[in-house]
Design a protein around this motif. Structure first.
Motif, PDB file in Angstrom:
ATOM      1  N   SER A  65      35.318 -31.002  47.312  1.00  0.00           N
ATOM      2  CA  SER A  65      35.862 -31.952  46.377  1.00  0.00           C
ATOM      3  C   SER A  65      36.779 -31.155  45.500  1.00  0.00           C
ATOM      4  CB  SER A  65      34.908 -32.700  46.249  1.00  0.00           C
ATOM      5  OG  SER A  65      34.142 -31.936  45.111  1.00  0.00           O
ATOM      6  N   PHE A  66      37.453 -31.889  44.855  1.00  0.00           N
ATOM      7  CA  PHE A  66      38.141 -31.467  43.703  1.00  0.00           C
ATOM      8  C   PHE A  66      37.615 -31.625  42.286  1.00  0.00           C
ATOM      9  CE2 PHE A  66      42.140 -31.552  46.343  1.00  0.00           C
ATOM     10  CZ  PHE A  66      42.228 -29.990  46.834  1.00  0.00           C
ATOM     11  N   GLU A  67      37.635 -30.732  41.338  1.00  0.00           N
ATOM     12  CA  GLU A  67      37.457 -31.159  39.884  1.00  0.00           C
ATOM     13  C   GLU A  67      38.554 -30.340  39.406  1.00  0.00           C
ATOM     14  OE1 GLU A  67      33.379 -30.363  38.769  1.00  0.00           O
ATOM     15  OE2 GLU A  67      32.534 -31.867  40.150  1.00  0.00           O
ATOM     16  N   TRP A  68      38.446 -30.597  37.918  1.00  0.00           N
ATOM     17  CA  TRP A  68      39.396 -29.830  37.005  1.00  0.00           C
ATOM     18  C   TRP A  68      39.086 -30.303  35.660  1.00  0.00           C
ATOM     19  CZ3 TRP A  68      41.922 -33.185  40.707  1.00  0.00           C
ATOM     20  CH2 TRP A  68      42.186 -34.311  40.327  1.00  0.00           C
ATOM     21  N   GLY A  69      39.618 -29.710  34.564  1.00  0.00           N
ATOM     22  CA  GLY A  69      39.530 -29.992  33.304  1.00  0.00           C
ATOM     23  C   GLY A  69      38.274 -29.097  32.704  1.00  0.00           C
ATOM     24  N   GLU A  70      37.971 -29.081  31.376  1.00  0.00           N
ATOM     25  CA  GLU A  70      36.705 -28.242  30.835  1.00  0.00           C
ATOM     26  C   GLU A  70      35.551 -28.417  31.353  1.00  0.00           C
ATOM     27  OE1 GLU A  70      35.530 -27.602  26.367  1.00  0.00           O
ATOM     28  OE2 GLU A  70      36.798 -29.224  26.794  1.00  0.00           O
ATOM     29  N   LEU A  71      35.138 -29.531  31.841  1.00  0.00           N
ATOM     30  CA  LEU A  71      33.780 -29.796  32.420  1.00  0.00           C
ATOM     31  C   LEU A  71      33.575 -29.639  34.021  1.00  0.00           C
ATOM     32  CD1 LEU A  71      32.581 -32.924  30.232  1.00  0.00           C
ATOM     33  CD2 LEU A  71      32.464 -30.529  29.800  1.00  0.00           C
ATOM     34  N   GLN A  73      32.987 -28.129  37.482  1.00  0.00           N
ATOM     35  CA  GLN A  73      31.939 -27.253  37.984  1.00  0.00           C
ATOM     36  C   GLN A  73      32.564 -26.459  39.390  1.00  0.00           C
ATOM     37  OE1 GLN A  73      29.279 -26.942  35.977  1.00  0.00           O
ATOM     38  NE2 GLN A  73      30.012 -28.383  34.825  1.00  0.00           N
ATOM     39  N   ASN A  74      31.889 -26.118  40.003  1.00  0.00           N
ATOM     40  CA  ASN A  74      32.246 -25.289  41.308  1.00  0.00           C
ATOM     41  C   ASN A  74      33.432 -26.165  41.982  1.00  0.00           C
ATOM     42  OD1 ASN A  74      30.623 -22.983  41.176  1.00  0.00           O
ATOM     43  ND2 ASN A  74      29.165 -24.046  42.549  1.00  0.00           N
ATOM     44  N   ALA A  75      33.577 -27.277  42.175  1.00  0.00           N
ATOM     45  CA  ALA A  75      34.664 -27.788  42.642  1.00  0.00           C
ATOM     46  C   ALA A  75      36.097 -27.467  41.924  1.00  0.00           C
ATOM     47  CB  ALA A  75      34.575 -29.344  42.860  1.00  0.00           C
ATOM     48  N   SER A  76      35.984 -27.153  40.816  1.00  0.00           N
ATOM     49  CA  SER A  76      37.111 -26.439  40.278  1.00  0.00           C
ATOM     50  C   SER A  76      37.620 -25.169  40.975  1.00  0.00           C
ATOM     51  CB  SER A  76      37.168 -26.136  38.874  1.00  0.00           C
ATOM     52  OG  SER A  76      36.674 -27.436  37.976  1.00  0.00           O
ATOM     53  N   TYR A  77      36.861 -24.432  41.489  1.00  0.00           N
ATOM     54  CA  TYR A  77      37.202 -23.264  42.325  1.00  0.00           C
ATOM     55  C   TYR A  77      37.992 -23.965  43.480  1.00  0.00           C
ATOM     56  CZ  TYR A  77      34.471 -20.428  39.229  1.00  0.00           C
ATOM     57  OH  TYR A  77      33.934 -19.648  38.114  1.00  0.00           O
ATOM     58  N   THR A  78      37.450 -24.987  43.988  1.00  0.00           N
ATOM     59  CA  THR A  78      38.041 -25.417  45.293  1.00  0.00           C
ATOM     60  C   THR A  78      39.561 -25.737  44.926  1.00  0.00           C
ATOM     61  OG1 THR A  78      35.882 -26.035  46.168  1.00  0.00           O
ATOM     62  CG2 THR A  78      37.826 -27.230  46.978  1.00  0.00           C
ATOM     63  N   ALA A  79      39.781 -26.610  43.842  1.00  0.00           N
ATOM     64  CA  ALA A  79      41.106 -27.003  43.472  1.00  0.00           C
ATOM     65  C   ALA A  79      41.879 -25.745  43.304  1.00  0.00           C
ATOM     66  CB  ALA A  79      40.913 -27.649  42.016  1.00  0.00           C
ATOM     67  N   ALA A  80      41.200 -25.088  42.467  1.00  0.00           N
ATOM     68  CA  ALA A  80      42.109 -23.585  42.181  1.00  0.00           C
ATOM     69  C   ALA A  80      42.770 -22.941  43.354  1.00  0.00           C
ATOM     70  CB  ALA A  80      41.389 -22.646  41.438  1.00  0.00           C
ATOM     71  N   LEU A  81      41.666 -22.983  44.406  1.00  0.00           N
ATOM     72  CA  LEU A  81      41.866 -22.122  45.645  1.00  0.00           C
ATOM     73  C   LEU A  81      42.959 -23.053  46.458  1.00  0.00           C
ATOM     74  CD1 LEU A  81      41.736 -19.717  47.633  1.00  0.00           C
ATOM     75  CD2 LEU A  81      39.585 -20.592  48.369  1.00  0.00           C
ATOM     76  N   PHE A  98      42.911 -16.891  42.840  1.00  0.00           N
ATOM     77  CA  PHE A  98      42.503 -18.353  42.256  1.00  0.00           C
ATOM     78  C   PHE A  98      41.594 -18.448  41.371  1.00  0.00           C
ATOM     79  CE2 PHE A  98      38.864 -17.232  45.038  1.00  0.00           C
ATOM     80  CZ  PHE A  98      37.829 -18.113  44.649  1.00  0.00           C
ATOM     81  N   ILE A  99      40.769 -17.337  41.080  1.00  0.00           N
ATOM     82  CA  ILE A  99      39.889 -17.274  40.113  1.00  0.00           C
ATOM     83  C   ILE A  99      40.464 -17.331  38.683  1.00  0.00           C
ATOM     84  CG2 ILE A  99      37.881 -16.131  38.966  1.00  0.00           C
ATOM     85  CD1 ILE A  99      36.705 -15.523  41.626  1.00  0.00           C
ATOM     86  N   CYS A 100      41.599 -16.335  38.542  1.00  0.00           N
ATOM     87  CA  CYS A 100      42.456 -16.391  37.497  1.00  0.00           C
ATOM     88  C   CYS A 100      43.096 -17.515  36.965  1.00  0.00           C
ATOM     89  CB  CYS A 100      43.263 -15.280  37.475  1.00  0.00           C
ATOM     90  SG  CYS A 100      42.645 -13.655  37.782  1.00  0.00           S
ATOM     91  N   PHE A 101      43.943 -18.224  38.223  1.00  0.00           N
ATOM     92  CA  PHE A 101      44.288 -19.511  38.154  1.00  0.00           C
ATOM     93  C   PHE A 101      43.498 -20.738  37.649  1.00  0.00           C
ATOM     94  CE2 PHE A 101      46.058 -23.275  39.683  1.00  0.00           C
ATOM     95  CZ  PHE A 101      47.899 -23.129  39.593  1.00  0.00           C
ATOM     96  N   GLU A 104      42.884 -20.018  33.863  1.00  0.00           N
ATOM     97  CA  GLU A 104      44.134 -20.056  32.960  1.00  0.00           C
ATOM     98  C   GLU A 104      44.830 -21.625  33.065  1.00  0.00           C
ATOM     99  OE1 GLU A 104      47.999 -17.540  31.869  1.00  0.00           O
ATOM    100  OE2 GLU A 104      45.916 -16.479  32.705  1.00  0.00           O
ATOM    101  N   PHE A 105      44.505 -22.221  34.173  1.00  0.00           N
ATOM    102  CA  PHE A 105      45.249 -23.499  34.473  1.00  0.00           C
ATOM    103  C   PHE A 105      44.236 -24.815  34.698  1.00  0.00           C
ATOM    104  CE2 PHE A 105      48.622 -20.431  35.990  1.00  0.00           C
ATOM    105  CZ  PHE A 105      49.705 -20.771  34.651  1.00  0.00           C
ATOM    106  N   VAL A 106      43.376 -24.540  35.786  1.00  0.00           N
ATOM    107  CA  VAL A 106      42.690 -25.744  36.472  1.00  0.00           C
ATOM    108  C   VAL A 106      41.669 -26.271  35.246  1.00  0.00           C
ATOM    109  CG1 VAL A 106      41.099 -26.256  38.107  1.00  0.00           C
ATOM    110  CG2 VAL A 106      42.945 -24.968  38.672  1.00  0.00           C
ATOM    111  N   GLN A 107      41.098 -25.245  34.538  1.00  0.00           N
ATOM    112  CA  GLN A 107      40.033 -25.933  33.583  1.00  0.00           C
ATOM    113  C   GLN A 107      40.582 -26.429  32.374  1.00  0.00           C
ATOM    114  OE1 GLN A 107      37.603 -22.099  32.847  1.00  0.00           O
ATOM    115  NE2 GLN A 107      38.866 -21.645  31.256  1.00  0.00           N
ATOM    116  N   ASN A 108      42.158 -26.199  32.193  1.00  0.00           N
ATOM    117  CA  ASN A 108      42.666 -26.787  31.168  1.00  0.00           C
ATOM    118  C   ASN A 108      43.471 -28.037  31.506  1.00  0.00           C
ATOM    119  OD1 ASN A 108      42.135 -24.916  29.160  1.00  0.00           O
ATOM    120  ND2 ASN A 108      43.345 -23.246  30.077  1.00  0.00           N
ATOM    121  N   PHE A 109      43.573 -28.319  32.772  1.00  0.00           N
ATOM    122  CA  PHE A 109      44.257 -29.667  33.168  1.00  0.00           C
ATOM    123  C   PHE A 109      43.621 -30.845  32.723  1.00  0.00           C
ATOM    124  CE2 PHE A 109      45.394 -28.161  37.785  1.00  0.00           C
ATOM    125  CZ  PHE A 109      46.368 -27.344  37.316  1.00  0.00           C
TER     126      PHE A 109
END
Length: 241
Positions: A65-71, A73-81, A98-101, A104-109
């Motif tokens: 599944s997808f997640e993004w933003g400051e909170l 979790q693991n699904a943020s890695y899925t979104a980034a990849l 993707f980890i750098c991405f 740098e980006f996904v956790q700041n969406f």
């Protein structure tokens, strides 16, 4: 052997049709009276919807599944990849970046719905060493690092795959904005792992599964040695008190 530090001194170039991307994310909540409430997040890259299954086909242990933003979790890695797969159109590069991405980006969406434009030239320049044509990223379950990532190099002439576990352990320490302090911390962590592993911190072979099996064995030993040390120190503190 090309090692991680040496790769940073060379400017690697990749040909990308475009370096500006429109990213859109939506969040919807089910209207059904169910507990827990079901939240669905969807992503588009340049108006083409992307799906988490493209990422979990490569890294099946992350959430499908997808997640993004400051909170996120693991699904943020899925979104980034998934986004990196759409951007780079290369599994190897997407796994390398993707980890750098994500950091740098996904956790700041923005946490909710969003639309934005990303220009990735600066990002590529900043993480240029990960564009190395013979660099490969693999997940290590036993690594006690932030990302559990192991970087390996495959010699194009001999096919020999090599990784420096001390370097991997050092580069994955928590982010520090103070560059001098971060470099000092990396040196300490690198030395710590070399003292533990002695001459076994360099792992090499001709097949990725075999190399990663040996990496897992070494990192598991290091993990349990670290746990043992923590418990010993805690017991010593308790008796001292």
């Amino acid at each position: 052997m090309n090692n991680y530090s040496e790769s940073k001194t060379v400017k690697w170039d990749i040909r990308m049709p475009e370096k500006v991307f429109h990213i859109k994310g939506t969040v919807s909540i089910s209207n059904e009276l169910s507990v827990p409430v079901k939240t669905t997040r969807r992503l588009w890259v340049n108006h083409q919807e992307i799906f988490p299954e493209t990422a979990t086909a490569l890294r099946s242990f992350y959430d499908c599944s997808f997640e993004w933003g400051e909170l996120g979790q693991n699904a943020s890695y899925t979104a980034a990849l998934s986004i990196c797969l759409a951007i780079f159109n290369s599994e190897r590069l997407a796994e390398n970046m993707f980890i750098c991405f994500k950091e740098e980006f996904v956790q700041n969406f923005p946490d909710g719905n969003f639309e934005l434009v990303l220009e990735v030239t600066r990002f590529l320049n900043k993480h240029n060493h990960r564009l190395h044509p013979h660099l490969y990223s693999r997940f290590c379950f036993s690594a006690i690092t932030n990302s559990r990532e192991i970087l390996l190099y495959k010699d194009p002439e001999t096919g020999l795959i090599t990784t420096d576990l001390a370097e991997n352990y050092a580069m994955h320490r928590a982010y520090m904005p103070d560059v001098k302090l971060r470099k000092l911390n990396e040196r300490k962590q690198r030395l710590l792992f070399r003292l533990f592993a002695k001459d076994d911190y360099i792992v090499s072979g001709y097949e990725f599964p075999e190399v990663m099996r040996r990496v897992e064995e070494m990192m598991a030993r290091f993990y349990w040695r670290s746990v043992e040390k923590i418990i010993t120190n805690k017991l010593a503190e308790r008796y001292d008190n």
